[in-house]
Design an enzyme around this catalytic site. Structure first.
Site, short mmCIF file in Angstrom:
data_model
loop_
_atom_site.label_atom_id
_atom_site.label_comp_id
_atom_site.label_asym_id
_atom_site.label_seq_id
_atom_site.Cartn_x
_atom_site.Cartn_y
_atom_site.Cartn_z
NE ARG A 250 -10.93 2.13 4.93
CZ ARG A 250 -12.04 1.44 4.69
NH1 ARG A 250 -13.16 1.77 5.31
NH2 ARG A 250 -12.02 0.44 3.86
NE ARG B 295 -4.38 -0.07 2.39
CZ ARG B 295 -5.28 -1.07 2.40
NH1 ARG B 295 -4.89 -2.31 2.30
NH2 ARG B 295 -6.55 -0.79 2.51
NE ARG C 267 -16.28 -3.17 3.15
CZ ARG C 267 -15.08 -2.92 2.65
NH1 ARG C 267 -14.50 -3.76 1.81
NH2 ARG C 267 -14.45 -1.81 2.98
P1 ADP Z 1 -12.27 -4.07 -1.25
O1 ADP Z 1 -11.73 -5.39 -0.80
O2 ADP Z 1 -11.59 -3.53 -2.47
O3 ADP Z 1 -12.35 -3.05 -0.16
P2 ADP Z 1 -14.85 -5.47 -1.43
O4 ADP Z 1 -14.59 -6.63 -2.29
O5 ADP Z 1 -14.98 -5.68 0.02
O6 ADP Z 1 -13.79 -4.31 -1.73
O7 ADP Z 1 -16.20 -4.77 -1.97
C1 ADP Z 1 -16.77 -3.65 -1.27
C2 ADP Z 1 -18.29 -3.80 -1.24
O8 ADP Z 1 -18.83 -3.67 -2.55
C3 ADP Z 1 -18.77 -5.17 -0.74
O9 ADP Z 1 -19.96 -4.98 0.02
C4 ADP Z 1 -19.05 -5.95 -2.02
O10 ADP Z 1 -20.08 -6.91 -1.83
C5 ADP Z 1 -19.49 -4.86 -2.98
N1 ADP Z 1 -19.03 -5.09 -4.36
C6 ADP Z 1 -17.88 -5.68 -4.79
N2 ADP Z 1 -17.81 -5.72 -6.14
C7 ADP Z 1 -18.95 -5.13 -6.59
C8 ADP Z 1 -19.49 -4.87 -7.91
N3 ADP Z 1 -18.82 -5.22 -9.02
N4 ADP Z 1 -20.69 -4.25 -7.98
C9 ADP Z 1 -21.36 -3.89 -6.85
N5 ADP Z 1 -20.91 -4.11 -5.59
C10 ADP Z 1 -19.73 -4.72 -5.46
P1 ADP Z 2 -10.04 -1.75 2.17
O1 ADP Z 2 -9.34 -2.37 1.02
O2 ADP Z 2 -11.53 -1.99 2.13
O3 ADP Z 2 -9.65 -0.34 2.40
P2 ADP Z 2 -8.54 -3.37 4.11
O4 ADP Z 2 -9.30 -4.40 4.81
O5 ADP Z 2 -7.61 -3.77 3.04
O6 ADP Z 2 -9.63 -2.36 3.55
O7 ADP Z 2 -7.74 -2.49 5.16
C1 ADP Z 2 -8.32 -2.00 6.34
C2 ADP Z 2 -7.29 -1.22 7.15
O8 ADP Z 2 -6.21 -2.08 7.53
C3 ADP Z 2 -6.62 -0.05 6.43
O9 ADP Z 2 -7.39 1.13 6.48
C4 ADP Z 2 -5.30 0.06 7.21
O10 ADP Z 2 -5.50 0.72 8.45
C5 ADP Z 2 -4.96 -1.39 7.51
N1 ADP Z 2 -4.12 -1.99 6.44
C6 ADP Z 2 -4.46 -3.03 5.62
N2 ADP Z 2 -3.46 -3.34 4.78
C7 ADP Z 2 -2.44 -2.47 5.07
C8 ADP Z 2 -1.14 -2.26 4.54
N3 ADP Z 2 -0.67 -3.00 3.51
N4 ADP Z 2 -0.40 -1.28 5.09
C9 ADP Z 2 -0.84 -0.55 6.11
N5 ADP Z 2 -2.05 -0.67 6.65
C10 ADP Z 2 -2.86 -1.62 6.14
#
Ligand code: ADP
Ligand code: ADP
Ligand code: ZN
Length: 215
Positions: free
Chosen positions: A171, A88, A127
């Site tokens: 974020r 990240r 979500r």
């Molecule tokens: P990330 O891991 O990048 O944070 P997620 O896979 O958790 O994202 O997806 C975020 C939210 O959006 C979840 O509630 C998921 O079910 C929904 N989501 C994921 N892909 C899609 C899509 N193509 N269209 C609509 N909603 C989606």
């Molecule tokens: P999303 O993709 O939906 O933003 P994640 O579940 O990947 O959420 O991350 C949630 C939180 O965990 C981030 O906001 C951060 O605080 C921490 N985090 C996850 N991955 C990393 C990383 N590679 N480096 C630093 N912080 C991280």
């Protein structure tokens, strides 16, 4: 295949990584999931992680790199892996290059899921995750059969603490400042696969498979 999933919070990295896990039988390594488990620990480290995540900031590089290094050395990663949410920052990417070099391995592709900000907010605000098994849902786009209850295990569906609107804005800002530079980093190395993430989950998955040459 050794893959990285890159993209802003809510882009669908976790959703798509899980689909690919089923297809390829390689593990998903989600630093977010690992850190969420760690923050429950009653220790100074647990407390530190808890505070950082609650504010939507990044956990220090050294901590995350150590976690990933340890995870990559496990036997189930030998066939390949999907890094979801790591690296990240540029220093994390450099550290990963170093770790993989020591292991005699390398990244094959970086799947970058592009989704505009208004859509991210919609996805994140809807979500829900299962408290017990971690399965993900969306109140509109992927609703459970029974409201508030996990289809898989019957667990309760909750909203992540950091999915509340104020933290989400933070974020996204952190993503734009610290993570977006990785797009260029991997483009320069010829690894970047740009995926338009605005489509149904199935369509996005089809695009990813095509980009990776999987049928
Ligand atoms: P990330 O891991 O990048 O944070 P997620 O896979 O958790 O994202 O997806 C975020 C939210 O959006 C979840 O509630 C998921 O079910 C929904 N989501 C994921 N892909 C899609 C899509 N193509 N269209 C609509 N909603 C989606
Ligand atoms: P999303 O993709 O939906 O933003 P994640 O579940 O990947 O959420 O991350 C949630 C939180 O965990 C981030 O906001 C951060 O605080 C921490 N985090 C996850 N991955 C990393 C990383 N590679 N480096 C630093 N912080 C991280
Ligand atoms: Zn569940």
């Amino acid at each position: 295949m050794n893959l990285i999933f890159l993209g802003p919070p809510g882009a669908g990295k976790g959703t798509q990584a899980k689909k690919l896990v089923q297809l390829l039988g390689i593990p998903q390594i989600s630093t977010g999931d690992i850190l969420r488990a760690k923050k429950e620990e009653d220790s100074p480290l647990g407390r530190q992680i808890r505070e950082i995540m609650a504010e939507g900031k990044l956990v220090p590089d050294e901590i995350v790199v150590e976690i990933v290094k340890e995870r990559l050395s496990q036997p189930d990663c030998e066939k390949g892996f999907i890094l979801d949410g790591f690296p990240r920052t540029i220093p994390q990417a450099e550290a990963l290059d170093e770790v993989l070099k020591e292991m005699g391995r390398k990244i094959d592709a970086v799947v970058y899921i592009e989704v505009p900000e208004e859509e991210l907010i919609k996805r994140i605000s809807g979500r829900r995750v299962c408290e017990k098994c971690g399965e993900e849902y969306h109140v509109i786009f992927k609703p459970p059969k029974v409201e508030g209850v996990c289809d898989k295990c019957g667990g309760r569906l909750i909203q992540r603490e950091d999915d509340k609107e104020e933290v989400v804005r933070k974020r996204i800002e952190v993503y734009n400042n610290s993570t977006a530079p990785l797009i260029e980093y991997y483009e320069e190395r010829g690894l970047l696969k740009r995926i338009d993430g605005v489509a149904s989950m199935e369509e996005v998955f089809a695009r990813i498979k095509k980009a990776l040459g999987i049928n």
